[in-house]
Design a protein around this motif. Sequence first.
Motif, PDB file in Angstrom:
ATOM      1  N   SER A   1       0.942  -1.217  -0.029  1.00 42.65           N
ATOM      2  CA  SER A   1       0.056   0.121   0.138  1.00 42.65           C
ATOM      3  C   SER A   1       0.891   1.277   0.212  1.00 42.65           C
ATOM      4  O   SER A   1       0.543   2.187  -0.472  1.00 42.65           O
ATOM      5  CB  SER A   1      -0.881  -0.077   1.193  1.00 42.65           C
ATOM      6  N   VAL A   2       1.774   1.141   0.713  1.00 36.25           N
ATOM      7  CA  VAL A   2       2.777   2.451   0.803  1.00 36.25           C
ATOM      8  C   VAL A   2       3.671   2.718  -0.523  1.00 36.25           C
ATOM      9  O   VAL A   2       3.527   3.846  -1.090  1.00 36.25           O
ATOM     10  CB  VAL A   2       3.879   2.102   1.842  1.00 36.25           C
TER      11      VAL A   2
ATOM     12  N   ALA B   1       0.820   3.935  -2.739  1.00 39.60           N
ATOM     13  CA  ALA B   1       0.754   5.516  -2.532  1.00 39.60           C
ATOM     14  C   ALA B   1       1.837   6.280  -3.199  1.00 39.60           C
ATOM     15  O   ALA B   1       1.610   7.413  -3.893  1.00 39.60           O
ATOM     16  CB  ALA B   1       0.472   5.657  -1.175  1.00 39.60           C
TER      17      ALA B   1
ATOM     18  N   ALA C   1      -3.593   1.074  -3.412  1.00 41.68           N
ATOM     19  CA  ALA C   1      -3.401   1.276  -1.940  1.00 41.68           C
ATOM     20  C   ALA C   1      -4.635   1.059  -1.076  1.00 41.68           C
ATOM     21  O   ALA C   1      -4.251   0.291  -0.073  1.00 41.68           O
ATOM     22  CB  ALA C   1      -2.872   2.800  -1.998  1.00 41.68           C
TER      23      ALA C   1
ATOM     24  N   THR D   1       0.126   4.430   5.717  1.00 42.43           N
ATOM     25  CA  THR D   1       0.312   4.778   4.251  1.00 42.43           C
ATOM     26  C   THR D   1      -0.015   6.289   4.258  1.00 42.43           C
ATOM     27  O   THR D   1       0.796   7.047   3.356  1.00 42.43           O
ATOM     28  CB  THR D   1      -0.763   4.016   3.521  1.00 42.43           C
TER      29      THR D   1
ATOM     30  N   VAL E   1      -3.727   9.854   0.897  1.00 44.42           N
ATOM     31  CA  VAL E   1      -4.357   8.905  -0.038  1.00 44.42           C
ATOM     32  C   VAL E   1      -5.508   9.403  -0.288  1.00 44.42           C
ATOM     33  O   VAL E   1      -6.636   9.431   0.795  1.00 44.42           O
ATOM     34  CB  VAL E   1      -4.318   7.302   0.373  1.00 44.42           C
TER      35      VAL E   1
END
Length: 308
Positions: free
Chosen positions: A55-56, A59, A67, A249, A255
């Motif tokens: 996910s990081v 992003a 993400a 994240t 996000v």
Amino acid sequence: MTILLLLAGLVLLLVGGEVLVRGATSIAERLGMPHFVVGVVVVGFGTSMPELVTSVEAALVGAPGIAVGNVVGSNIANILLILGLSAMLAPIAVDRAVLRRDGVIALAAAVACLVLAALDGIDRLTGALLVAGLVAYIYVTIRHPACAECPAAEEAAPQTNILLAIFLTVAGLAVLICGADLLVDAAIALARTSGVSESVIGLTVVAIGTSLPELATSVIAAVRRQADIALGNILGSNIYNVLGILGTTALVKPVPMPDDIASTDVWVMVSATLLLLVFATTGRQICRLEGVSFVALYGGYIGWLALA
């Protein structure tokens, strides 16, 4: 080639996560941490690392659909697919202490996603609040463990050399990062070449792939007639996913919440969590028929995504 890169990324995530958990667990044991704390903190974080790093990475490269879809899709798959398969193999006994604490917190985390969907995104302040919520959850879990989670007496296992443990931890993290990089790049390429949105790829391929540690743990537990472990594993994983992964994240990079995920998939996640609590409350177990219904619902959900 894209599919091969996708599979390679998944394999690296699984290998890296396993190596990281082994190394971090050995370090924690060498430092004298109790087995229960190791299980909640070290192993809990370790098995969630594939989702976190993915996910990081998504992003950072500007792919919010992957993400956020990774987290929401993982939580849906955890309940409907993984818990459903586990219940089909062996009915899952419900520990009321676990359900009262972890079940309520998992539902609260899912509802928090609804609020974030209405806000159209997750900024750094919101991310910090989510991470703070995870820290509070870990603190309460350690200070007031549910009876079913209290570790049984074990023989002392031989401790790994500290230098080897540190090497395993660093190597596992490096492999995770490489795997996440491959997986995200391949997922974006697959979305572009197939005409499927990044959100759908994140909700399905990426989410299921990063949930494989939970799948393996729960299915093995069911086969060994320890299916009750699966419920705590899934609830804890879903709490980590929302509070820890989305929160961390957003701290790295705010996000935006994709419209398609906000309008439909978050509601599916909340509904699945509610249905889990209903099934777990009635009859004090999740029976095989309820497991079949979970898996059927997941099949319908995937079919709907394919046609949407």
